[in-house]
Design a protein around this motif. Sequence first.
Motif, PDB file in Angstrom:
ATOM      1  N   ARG A  69       0.892  -1.146   0.023  1.00 43.32           N
ATOM      2  CA  ARG A  69      -0.090   0.039   0.088  1.00 43.32           C
ATOM      3  C   ARG A  69       0.648   1.467  -0.100  1.00 43.32           C
ATOM      4  N   MET A  70       0.396   2.170  -1.063  1.00 42.20           N
ATOM      5  CA  MET A  70       1.324   3.291  -1.172  1.00 42.20           C
ATOM      6  C   MET A  70       0.634   4.681  -0.423  1.00 42.20           C
ATOM      7  N   LEU A  71       1.029   4.844   0.668  1.00 45.13           N
ATOM      8  CA  LEU A  71       0.325   5.814   1.486  1.00 45.13           C
ATOM      9  C   LEU A  71       1.116   7.243   1.381  1.00 45.13           C
ATOM     10  N   ALA A  72       0.389   8.360   1.384  1.00 49.05           N
ATOM     11  CA  ALA A  72       1.047   9.735   1.147  1.00 49.05           C
ATOM     12  C   ALA A  72       0.689  10.384   2.477  1.00 49.05           C
ATOM     13  N   ASP A  73       1.845  10.939   2.859  1.00 47.10           N
ATOM     14  CA  ASP A  73       1.632  12.079   4.129  1.00 47.10           C
ATOM     15  C   ASP A  73       1.941  13.125   3.476  1.00 47.10           C
ATOM     16  N   PRO A  74       0.984  13.900   2.936  1.00 43.74           N
ATOM     17  CA  PRO A  74       1.584  15.333   2.251  1.00 43.74           C
ATOM     18  C   PRO A  74       1.694  16.376   3.098  1.00 43.74           C
ATOM     19  N   ASN A  75       1.576  16.417   4.131  1.00 46.13           N
ATOM     20  CA  ASN A  75       1.918  17.506   5.222  1.00 46.13           C
ATOM     21  C   ASN A  75       2.992  17.081   6.117  1.00 46.13           C
ATOM     22  N   ALA A  76       3.512  15.864   6.067  1.00 47.05           N
ATOM     23  CA  ALA A  76       4.363  15.251   7.114  1.00 47.05           C
ATOM     24  C   ALA A  76       3.643  15.088   8.435  1.00 47.05           C
ATOM     25  N   THR A  77       2.462  14.911   8.291  1.00 45.49           N
ATOM     26  CA  THR A  77       1.680  14.752   9.774  1.00 45.49           C
ATOM     27  C   THR A  77       2.117  13.569  10.543  1.00 45.49           C
ATOM     28  N   PHE A  78       1.895  12.488   9.942  1.00 45.25           N
ATOM     29  CA  PHE A  78       2.535  11.287  10.390  1.00 45.25           C
ATOM     30  C   PHE A  78       4.210  11.246  10.809  1.00 45.25           C
ATOM     31  N   THR A  79       5.039  11.694   9.759  1.00 45.37           N
ATOM     32  CA  THR A  79       6.254  11.769   9.941  1.00 45.37           C
ATOM     33  C   THR A  79       6.660  12.585  11.228  1.00 45.37           C
ATOM     34  N   LYS A  80       6.070  13.710  11.435  1.00 44.89           N
ATOM     35  CA  LYS A  80       6.250  14.638  12.476  1.00 44.89           C
ATOM     36  C   LYS A  80       5.704  13.999  13.896  1.00 44.89           C
ATOM     37  N   ALA A  81       4.517  13.288  13.668  1.00 43.31           N
ATOM     38  CA  ALA A  81       4.188  12.471  14.940  1.00 43.31           C
ATOM     39  C   ALA A  81       4.995  11.446  15.655  1.00 43.31           C
ATOM     40  N   VAL A  82       5.725  10.860  14.454  1.00 45.92           N
ATOM     41  CA  VAL A  82       6.797   9.781  14.915  1.00 45.92           C
ATOM     42  C   VAL A  82       7.962  10.367  15.160  1.00 45.92           C
ATOM     43  N   ASP A  83       8.186  11.617  14.833  1.00 39.86           N
ATOM     44  CA  ASP A  83       9.527  12.288  14.929  1.00 39.86           C
ATOM     45  C   ASP A  83      10.629  11.808  14.196  1.00 39.86           C
ATOM     46  N   LEU A  84      10.338  11.551  12.745  1.00 40.13           N
ATOM     47  CA  LEU A  84      11.193  11.028  12.067  1.00 40.13           C
ATOM     48  C   LEU A  84      11.659  11.763  10.707  1.00 40.13           C
ATOM     49  N   THR A  85      11.626  13.307  10.897  1.00 38.27           N
ATOM     50  CA  THR A  85      11.711  13.974   9.567  1.00 38.27           C
ATOM     51  C   THR A  85      13.127  14.255   9.594  1.00 38.27           C
ATOM     52  N   ILE A  86      13.421  14.674   8.472  1.00 34.94           N
ATOM     53  CA  ILE A  86      14.714  15.265   8.016  1.00 34.94           C
ATOM     54  C   ILE A  86      14.501  16.370   6.820  1.00 34.94           C
ATOM     55  N   ASP A  87      15.654  17.283   7.266  1.00 37.94           N
ATOM     56  CA  ASP A  87      15.151  18.484   6.111  1.00 37.94           C
ATOM     57  C   ASP A  87      15.936  18.297   4.971  1.00 37.94           C
ATOM     58  N   LEU A  88      15.414  18.091   3.901  1.00 38.57           N
ATOM     59  CA  LEU A  88      16.225  17.863   2.720  1.00 38.57           C
ATOM     60  C   LEU A  88      15.803  18.825   1.613  1.00 38.57           C
ATOM     61  N   ALA A  89      16.280  20.053   1.846  1.00 36.42           N
ATOM     62  CA  ALA A  89      16.084  21.198   0.950  1.00 36.42           C
ATOM     63  C   ALA A  89      16.052  20.854  -0.460  1.00 36.42           C
ATOM     64  N   PRO A  90      16.941  20.224  -1.001  1.00 37.16           N
ATOM     65  CA  PRO A  90      16.707  19.720  -2.538  1.00 37.16           C
ATOM     66  C   PRO A  90      15.515  19.165  -2.929  1.00 37.16           C
ATOM     67  N   LEU A  91      14.984  18.335  -1.943  1.00 39.51           N
ATOM     68  CA  LEU A  91      13.632  17.681  -2.253  1.00 39.51           C
ATOM     69  C   LEU A  91      12.471  18.493  -1.728  1.00 39.51           C
ATOM     70  N   GLY A  92      12.639  19.768  -1.446  1.00 38.24           N
ATOM     71  CA  GLY A  92      11.290  20.446  -1.010  1.00 38.24           C
ATOM     72  C   GLY A  92      11.332  20.692   0.654  1.00 38.24           C
ATOM     73  N   GLY A  93      12.162  20.378   1.260  1.00 41.81           N
ATOM     74  CA  GLY A  93      12.291  20.669   2.718  1.00 41.81           C
ATOM     75  C   GLY A  93      12.152  19.418   3.616  1.00 41.81           C
ATOM     76  N   VAL A  94      11.074  19.496   4.433  1.00 40.93           N
ATOM     77  CA  VAL A  94      10.714  18.521   5.329  1.00 40.93           C
ATOM     78  C   VAL A  94      10.324  17.148   4.704  1.00 40.93           C
ATOM     79  N   ARG A  95      11.170  16.081   4.833  1.00 36.53           N
ATOM     80  CA  ARG A  95      10.711  14.793   4.243  1.00 36.53           C
ATOM     81  C   ARG A  95      11.019  13.580   5.580  1.00 36.53           C
ATOM     82  N   SER A  96      10.539  12.406   5.139  1.00 43.44           N
ATOM     83  CA  SER A  96      10.761  11.474   6.085  1.00 43.44           C
ATOM     84  C   SER A  96      12.174  10.906   5.925  1.00 43.44           C
ATOM     85  N   LYS A  97      12.724  10.398   7.225  1.00 42.97           N
ATOM     86  CA  LYS A  97      13.907   9.618   7.298  1.00 42.97           C
ATOM     87  C   LYS A  97      13.489   8.407   6.480  1.00 42.97           C
TER      88      LYS A  97
END
Length: 184
Positions: free
Chosen positions: A123-151
């Motif tokens: 299942r391919m699930l989108a987290d468009p606003n990084a809501t889940f990614t932030k909730a599990v605190d697994l964000t990474i800032d990858l500016a070349p990919l648009g900023g906040v992304r998932s580790k």
Amino acid sequence: MNSMLKLNQFSLRTVSQLFSRSISTSKMVQIKEGDKIPNVELYEDSPGNKINISDLTANKKVILFAVPGAFTPGCSKTHLPSYIEKEKDLKASGVDEIVCVSVNDPFVMGAWGTNFNTKGKIRMLADPNATFTKAVDLTIDLAPLGGVRSKRYSMVIENGVVKTLNVEPDGTGLSCSLADHIKV
């Protein structure tokens, strides 16, 4: 003039100190083994198809892996294909669902899944606003990919609780989060 300058510097410093004290400084804590999956909506194929990840993982064994971005080289050449290749073995060992999450919109995730023929497998699930990614605190800032992304990570979830968690040491590498390293 000097007294006016000193007064302005004092006022700015005082306002700054008061402002910083009024802001909560609570730090998010990365999800860990034994924690419950947060009650967050993700999206499958379109903005109208919401999937609550807590509900999806209730009463099931689920592998969830996350990538920094759909269609990116490491994600498309190695990470997603590792799960496609192992999908039958993982499900034969008791896994009910395999879920891929990325901070992308649901149309991009749907297209990526179509490109790799994941229907009925992953299942391919989108987290468009990084809501889940932030909730599990697994964000990474990858500016070349648009900023906040998932580790880049993987986890085994049983009945809504994280049993194993594999986070890439640098957040983006391709070692411990691949399908070969999943222990179910």
